[in-house]
Design an enzyme around this catalytic site. Structure first.
Site, mmCIF file in Angstrom:
data_model
loop_
_atom_site.group_PDB
_atom_site.id
_atom_site.type_symbol
_atom_site.label_atom_id
_atom_site.label_comp_id
_atom_site.label_asym_id
_atom_site.label_seq_id
_atom_site.Cartn_x
_atom_site.Cartn_y
_atom_site.Cartn_z
ATOM 1 N N CYS A 1 -16.921 6.970 13.950
ATOM 2 C CA CYS A 1 -15.720 6.682 13.149
ATOM 3 C C CYS A 1 -14.730 5.989 14.080
ATOM 4 O O CYS A 1 -15.118 5.476 15.131
ATOM 5 C CB CYS A 1 -15.147 7.945 12.515
ATOM 6 S SG CYS A 1 -14.405 9.099 13.682
ATOM 7 N N CYS B 1 -3.279 8.683 7.416
ATOM 8 C CA CYS B 1 -3.514 8.530 5.983
ATOM 9 C C CYS B 1 -4.372 7.305 5.698
ATOM 10 O O CYS B 1 -5.158 7.298 4.749
ATOM 11 C CB CYS B 1 -2.170 8.409 5.261
ATOM 12 S SG CYS B 1 -1.222 9.936 5.224
ATOM 13 N N ASP C 1 5.255 10.718 10.162
ATOM 14 C CA ASP C 1 3.812 10.547 10.014
ATOM 15 C C ASP C 1 3.026 10.607 11.322
ATOM 16 O O ASP C 1 1.844 10.292 11.340
ATOM 17 C CB ASP C 1 3.501 9.241 9.285
ATOM 18 C CG ASP C 1 4.064 8.017 10.010
ATOM 19 O OD1 ASP C 1 4.678 8.193 11.079
ATOM 20 O OD2 ASP C 1 3.890 6.900 9.503
ATOM 21 N N GLN D 1 1.780 3.463 -3.867
ATOM 22 C CA GLN D 1 0.959 4.472 -4.545
ATOM 23 C C GLN D 1 1.539 5.878 -4.379
ATOM 24 O O GLN D 1 1.293 6.758 -5.178
ATOM 25 C CB GLN D 1 -0.469 4.377 -4.002
ATOM 26 C CG GLN D 1 -1.337 5.595 -4.150
ATOM 27 C CD GLN D 1 -1.411 6.410 -2.866
ATOM 28 O OE1 GLN D 1 -0.787 6.066 -1.856
ATOM 29 N NE2 GLN D 1 -2.164 7.487 -2.909
ATOM 30 N N ARG D 2 2.360 6.104 -3.349
ATOM 31 C CA ARG D 2 2.869 7.446 -3.073
ATOM 32 C C ARG D 2 4.343 7.472 -2.681
ATOM 33 O O ARG D 2 4.982 8.511 -2.814
ATOM 34 C CB ARG D 2 2.048 8.099 -1.955
ATOM 35 C CG ARG D 2 2.202 7.395 -0.615
ATOM 36 C CD ARG D 2 1.108 7.750 0.368
ATOM 37 N NE ARG D 2 1.264 7.047 1.646
ATOM 38 C CZ ARG D 2 0.936 5.773 1.837
ATOM 39 N NH1 ARG D 2 0.443 5.062 0.849
ATOM 40 N NH2 ARG D 2 1.112 5.198 3.010
ATOM 41 N N LYS E 1 12.636 0.181 4.593
ATOM 42 C CA LYS E 1 12.518 1.346 3.713
ATOM 43 C C LYS E 1 13.856 2.047 3.510
ATOM 44 O O LYS E 1 14.126 2.590 2.441
ATOM 45 C CB LYS E 1 11.487 2.327 4.279
ATOM 46 C CG LYS E 1 10.057 1.848 4.165
ATOM 47 C CD LYS E 1 9.081 2.910 4.644
ATOM 48 C CE LYS E 1 7.646 2.422 4.483
ATOM 49 N NZ LYS E 1 6.661 3.436 4.949
ATOM 50 N N SER F 1 0.805 -1.218 0.000
ATOM 51 C CA SER F 1 0.000 0.000 0.000
ATOM 52 C C SER F 1 0.839 1.269 0.000
ATOM 53 O O SER F 1 0.309 2.368 -0.229
ATOM 54 C CB SER F 1 -0.941 0.013 1.212
ATOM 55 O OG SER F 1 -0.196 0.029 2.425
ATOM 56 N N ASN F 2 2.147 1.153 0.246
ATOM 57 C CA ASN F 2 3.030 2.314 0.209
ATOM 58 C C ASN F 2 3.319 2.778 -1.214
ATOM 59 O O ASN F 2 3.629 3.949 -1.448
ATOM 60 C CB ASN F 2 4.377 2.002 0.873
ATOM 61 C CG ASN F 2 4.281 1.624 2.327
ATOM 62 O OD1 ASN F 2 5.118 0.867 2.821
ATOM 63 N ND2 ASN F 2 3.294 2.130 3.050
#
Length: 397
Positions: free
Chosen positions: A358, A201, A139, A81-82, A95, A78-79
């Site tokens: 939520c 995010c 983050d 994408q950006r 990373k 999922s990382n």
């Protein structure tokens, strides 16, 4: 006006580096001396994710001599994408390993120091010691406060950026700048404890292309500071709204932020998701012809109060505005699931009254405000599913 250069230039560039950076040295403001300053500089980058990735790419390509990258995470699918520094083959790997590969591919003379650790208030100063400048792409706000405190302790300039959903901010903090320039700190923009419940995010999403734009802006600020060119964002917050293609800035004054006088909050008609902080400085732009509608106050209830209401003869309707994967992981029994973006897009389609749920409460409040603005009665579950889970844990303890 430009600040003095951060570093003294190295004596000379190698022939290979002169050829590789020829388009930099032809820039009148930068030139060969500026390029030699870049080669002499040591930049510490916090995070190798959505912002750290483009920062590392840009600074390695620019020829920064030493890059320290600090991150304790492994690459996930999922990382990708950006987080453009990583590749599909990197999934499962640290990373920071991608940073070493990137530098070798782009700038063989750039040295990369990897620190596969979680930065904290206890180790931040040790990890950042020796750097000329710090770029924070972390983050969590706890990490950002630890980085800012260490930079203040060490007297280092801090290039700061944040992205969430379609919105972003970029600025420069420096507690001990050269004489004649104001000292500006993170606490001038966000006083300690003022950030509240910041959505991740994973909760609200993030536009990958915006991460690259903001990372590039942060790298540009670092280059300007290192070389002593241009006008850095010290004392100014650049605010980006990618959905509306707007960039504006808010002045930031030491001790009291002008930005805090103009806090922007999403309106009921907004389709933009939450920014990286609920109290995002508002862009300084001409006033709209039509006044922005006031945000109506909404009621809230605790998890215990909701449990009592659900057990009553007239239980309330529940509206869960989380994403589908969150609902699948931890469903709220009896709740009707409508993601936040859908609610904000057409709040009048929701029949009330409802109690909005939520994960932690932030998105529920945004949804409830949008619903209240169109006359739909809505109450927020304070603390969201986290509080609901804790209430039942307490009950069975």
């Amino acid at each position: 006006m430009p600040l003095p250069p951060l570093v003294e230039p190295i004596p000379a560039l190698s022939p290979a580096e002169r050829a590789r950076t020829a388009r930099h040295t032809s820039l009148a403001a930068l030139g060969e001396v500026g390029q030699r300053r870049l080669a002499a500089a040591h930049v510490a980058v916090i995070g190798a994710g959505g912002l750290g990735s483009p920062v590392m790419l840009a600074l390695a390509a620019a020829g920064v001599g030493t890059l320290t990258v600090i991150d304790d995470d492994a690459v996930e699918a999922s990382n990708l994408q950006r987080q453009v520094m990583h590749r599909l083959s990197d999934v499962g790997s640290p990373k920071v390993a991608s940073a070493t590969r990137v530098a070798a591919d782009l700038s063989p003379e750039t040295r990369v120091l990897t620190r596969e650790v979680r930065l904290s208030a206890e180790n931040a100063a040790d990890l950042l010691a020796g750097a000329d400048l710090v770029i924070d792409g972390s983050d969590t706000f706890d990490t950002r406060e630890a980085v800012a405190a260490a930079c203040e302790q060490l007297g280092l300039p801090l290039v700061w950026g944040t992205v969430q959903a379609f919105d972003a901010q970029v600025t420069v903090f420096w507690s001990s700048p050269p004489e004649g320039f104001p000292a500006v700190r993170l606490s001038d923009l966000y006083p300690h404890g003022s950030t509240g419940d910041v959505p991740t995010c994973a909760m609200v999403g993030v536009l990958g292309a915006l991460c690259m734009q903001v990372g590039s802006l942060m790298a540009t600020e670092a280059i300007k500071l290192i070389a002593g060119i241009g006008e850095p964002l010290l004392g100014r917050v650049l605010v980006l709204d990618s959905l509306r293609s707007r960039q504006s800035e808010v002045p930031l004054r030491p001790g009291r932020t002008a930005a805090s006088d103009h806090i922007a909050r999403p309106t009921a008609t907004s389709t933009a998701s939450a920014t990286a902080n609920p109290a995002t400085p508002a862009p300084v732009i001409p006033a709209p012809a039509t006044p922005t509608p006031a945000i109506p106050a909404v009621a809230s209830m605790s998890a215990r109060e909701l449990a009592e209401a659900l057990a009553s003869a007239s239980p309330p309707a529940l509206l869960d505005v989380r994403e589908a994967f969150e609902v699948a992981d931890e469903p709220m029994p009896g709740a009707h699931h409508v993601p936040l973006a859908t609610v904000l897009g057409d709040p009048s389609a929701i029949a009330g009254p409802v109690v909005v749920v939520c994960q932690a409460g932030t998105r529920a409040r945004r949804a409830a405000e949008a619903l209240a603005a169109v006359g739909v009665p809505a109450t927020v579950l304070t603390g969201g599913m986290n509080a609901w889970r804790q209430a039942f844990a307490d009950r069975t303890a």
